[in-house]
Enzyme design. Structure first.
Site, PDB file in Angstrom:
ATOM      1  CD  GLU A   1     -23.066  -2.869   1.399  1.00 45.94           C
ATOM      2  OE1 GLU A   1     -22.009  -3.514   1.312  1.00 45.94           O
ATOM      3  OE2 GLU A   1     -24.001  -3.008   0.596  1.00 45.94           O
TER       4      GLU A   1
ATOM      5  CG  HIS B   1     -12.239  25.759  -5.236  1.00 45.13           C
ATOM      6  ND1 HIS B   1     -11.866  27.062  -5.481  1.00 45.13           N
ATOM      7  CD2 HIS B   1     -11.093  25.088  -4.969  1.00 45.13           C
ATOM      8  CE1 HIS B   1     -10.548  27.158  -5.379  1.00 45.13           C
ATOM      9  NE2 HIS B   1     -10.063  25.980  -5.081  1.00 45.13           N
TER      10      HIS B   1
ATOM     11  CE  LYS C   1     -29.769  -6.209  -3.316  1.00 44.99           C
ATOM     12  NZ  LYS C   1     -28.948  -7.297  -2.823  1.00 44.99           N
TER      13      LYS C   1
HETATM   14  O1  PA5 Z   1     -20.292  -5.820   0.305  1.00 43.45           O
HETATM   15  C1  PA5 Z   1     -21.230  -6.488  -0.101  1.00 43.45           C
HETATM   16  O2  PA5 Z   1     -21.467  -7.630   0.344  1.00 43.45           O
HETATM   17  C2  PA5 Z   1     -22.137  -5.985  -1.218  1.00 43.45           C
HETATM   18  O3  PA5 Z   1     -21.800  -4.677  -1.563  1.00 43.45           O
HETATM   19  C3  PA5 Z   1     -22.016  -6.880  -2.449  1.00 43.45           C
HETATM   20  O4  PA5 Z   1     -20.679  -6.944  -2.841  1.00 43.45           O
HETATM   21  C4  PA5 Z   1     -22.859  -6.356  -3.600  1.00 43.45           C
HETATM   22  O5  PA5 Z   1     -24.190  -6.217  -3.201  1.00 43.45           O
HETATM   23  C5  PA5 Z   1     -22.789  -7.298  -4.807  1.00 43.45           C
HETATM   24  O6  PA5 Z   1     -23.226  -8.572  -4.472  1.00 43.45           O
HETATM   25  P1  PA5 Z   1     -22.901  -9.825  -5.371  1.00 43.45           P
HETATM   26  O7  PA5 Z   1     -21.427 -10.049  -5.341  1.00 43.45           O
HETATM   27  O8  PA5 Z   1     -23.647 -10.973  -4.746  1.00 43.45           O
HETATM   28  O9  PA5 Z   1     -23.388  -9.526  -6.770  1.00 43.45           O
END
Ligand code: PA5
Length: 445
Positions: free
Chosen positions: A287, A308, A422
């Site tokens: 990310e 494996h 989304k």
């Molecule tokens: O690292 C990040 O920012 C994302 O992976 C969020 O943690 C994830 O999308 C969950 O978001 P939220 O805490 O708003 O539910």
């Protein structure tokens, strides 16, 4: 040193890394002084010396309450809102933690929910917990994430049915924004106990906030040692002496290999305890780095299991990858291979040898084979697997990831790319406000 980085098999000369030290120092300065891109999300950098002591002791009290009142804690969250807790708990407890008798665990079973959109998963978990005493920790910074919001509706209903509205209130713990968002609003309205995700800390950098600390403490893990490791990471990885700074070395090594044409980094572990550390690492780097058409694609493999399967591809496939191996130096177990009089499978040559010693030979043999196959290998040595070392390792990766993002020229602290799916999902679900996109997408399907 509790964490050591070995470049001997990485096919990189130390001088190659040192040539880029000025660039790295600049990235480090931007990170530590919070002057670089995305600096509104750099609260994690000096969090080890900025702890809110009151919040920290509230976390400990809540963990104690959960331990006293529950057979099982359900942690609801996705991405950075669950992977850190899952990683640390899996690493520091038995692989069969939830199946162990309570006297051995001395803490509730821990389940995760809201990390997928599976009706089967929720249905089975609810059925499993029907006759158990349950607490729930909902973790969501935005408070509106679809996966966790769906799961929480089920568990809120489950707790209210079981304990009444007032009883449920004492079993629901919320970790979210300090003042805004749907979850904060609901928590205030219903009177749930709330913990804070600071504004300037994004999900995947939030393990040391209540996001990670509450479930980790509820599982009976020493969070004082965990944050002491984080603090040592904060201090050690500011060391301007490149030779003594494994975090600097790791950040530059992956960047140098990326620039040399590698586009996949494979994180390798040799113990099932580390599988979720690898999952957390994948999220952190995936990310953070994958932007503007740039970034190393992070992949995790678990050896010897995946030798494996994926071993073939790594050894003989296209040479577009390198491996970073996580090794625990201290043995995890004393058990030894048994002797068998018949010795039909010819295994007696190993009789009396520790399983961990055999695993070490598997690691070394694989290392040489993969290096011979043209795959550079960097090795991260963990002296032992405990709360302190894991705290330090998590800070090590977070900092290397921030540095690496700056070296790459991307903002490592946002995730604009995850919005695309989304938007489409909401449109296809006919969420109000998405009407035009709904028509456009349905025509395409
Ligand atoms: O690292 C990040 O920012 C994302 O992976 C969020 O943690 C994830 O999308 C969950 O978001 P939220 O805490 O708003 O539910």
């Amino acid at each position: 040193m509790s964490i050591h980085f070995d470049l001997s098999y990485a096919n990189i000369k130390l001088s190659e890394l040192k040539n880029r030290f000025d660039e790295l120092s600049l990235a480090n300065e931007k990170l530590m002084k919070k002057t670089g891109i995305g600096n509104d999300f750099l609260g994690w950098v000096d969090y080890p010396v900025q702890y809110d002591e009151r919040e920290f002791s509230r976390i400990k009290q809540a963990a104690k309450k959960i331990q006293e009142n529950c057979d099982a804690l359900v942690v609801i969250g996705i991405g950075g809102s669950y992977l850190g807790a899952k990683a640390v708990i899996s690493a520091l407890t038995s692989p069969f933690y939830n199946e162990e008798p309570r006297v051995k665990r001395n803490a509730p079973k821990i389940y995760f929910a809201g990390q997928n959109i599976s009706g089967k998963y929720i249905e089975n978990l609810l059925a499993l917990l029907e006759d158990q005493d349950v607490c729930v920790n909902v973790v969501s910074k935005s408070g509106t994430t679809t996966e966790s919001a769906i799961a929480f509706r089920f568990f809120k209903e489950f707790l209210e049915r079981k304990y009444g509205k007032d009883g449920a209130k004492d079993r629901i713990f919320i970790t979210t924004d300090a003042s805004k968002g749907a979850l904060k609003f609901m928590a205030t309205k219903e009177g749930y106990e709330c913990f804070v995700i600071p504004d300037d800390i994004g999900g995947r950098y939030s393990v040391f906030t209540a996001v990670g600390l509450l479930p980790i403490a509820a599982a009976g893990i020493d969070i004082d040692a965990f944050i002491a490791g984080e603090k040592e990471g904060y201090e050690d990885y500011q060391n301007p002496n490149f030779d003594d700074n494994p975090c600097f070395q790791y950040a530059l090594y992956r960047n140098v290999l990326y620039n040399s044409g590698k586009n996949i980094e494979i994180l390798v572990d040799y113990d099932p305890s580390l599988e979720y550390i690898s999952e957390w690492w994948k999220q952190l780097f995936g990310e953070s780095d994958g932007k503007d058409g740039k970034g190393l694609f992070p992949v995790a493999v678990h050896f010897s299991t995946d030798l494996h399967s994926m071993g073939q591809m790594i050894q003989d496939g296209p040479k577009n990858h390198f491996e970073t191996v996580l090794v625990i130096d201290e043995e995890q177990s004393e058990i030894k291979v048994l002797h068998d009089d018949a010795d039909l499978e010819g295994l007696n040559y190993l009789a009396g040898k520790k399983i961990d010693a055999i695993n070490e030979k598997a690691f070394k043999g694989t290392l040489l084979a993969h290096v011979d196959g043209g795959v550079p290998n960097g090795i991260i040595h963990l002296k032992k697997l405990d709360a302190f070392t894991l705290g330090k390792l998590i800070y090590f990766f977070e900092k290397a990831c921030g540095l690496d993002g700056y070296l790459l020229g991307v903002n490592p602290f946002n995730q604009p790319g995850v919005e695309a799916y989304k938007k489409n999902m909401f449109a296809l679900l006919h969420k109000p406000g998405y009407e035009a996109l709904t028509t456009e997408l349905e025509e395409r399907l």
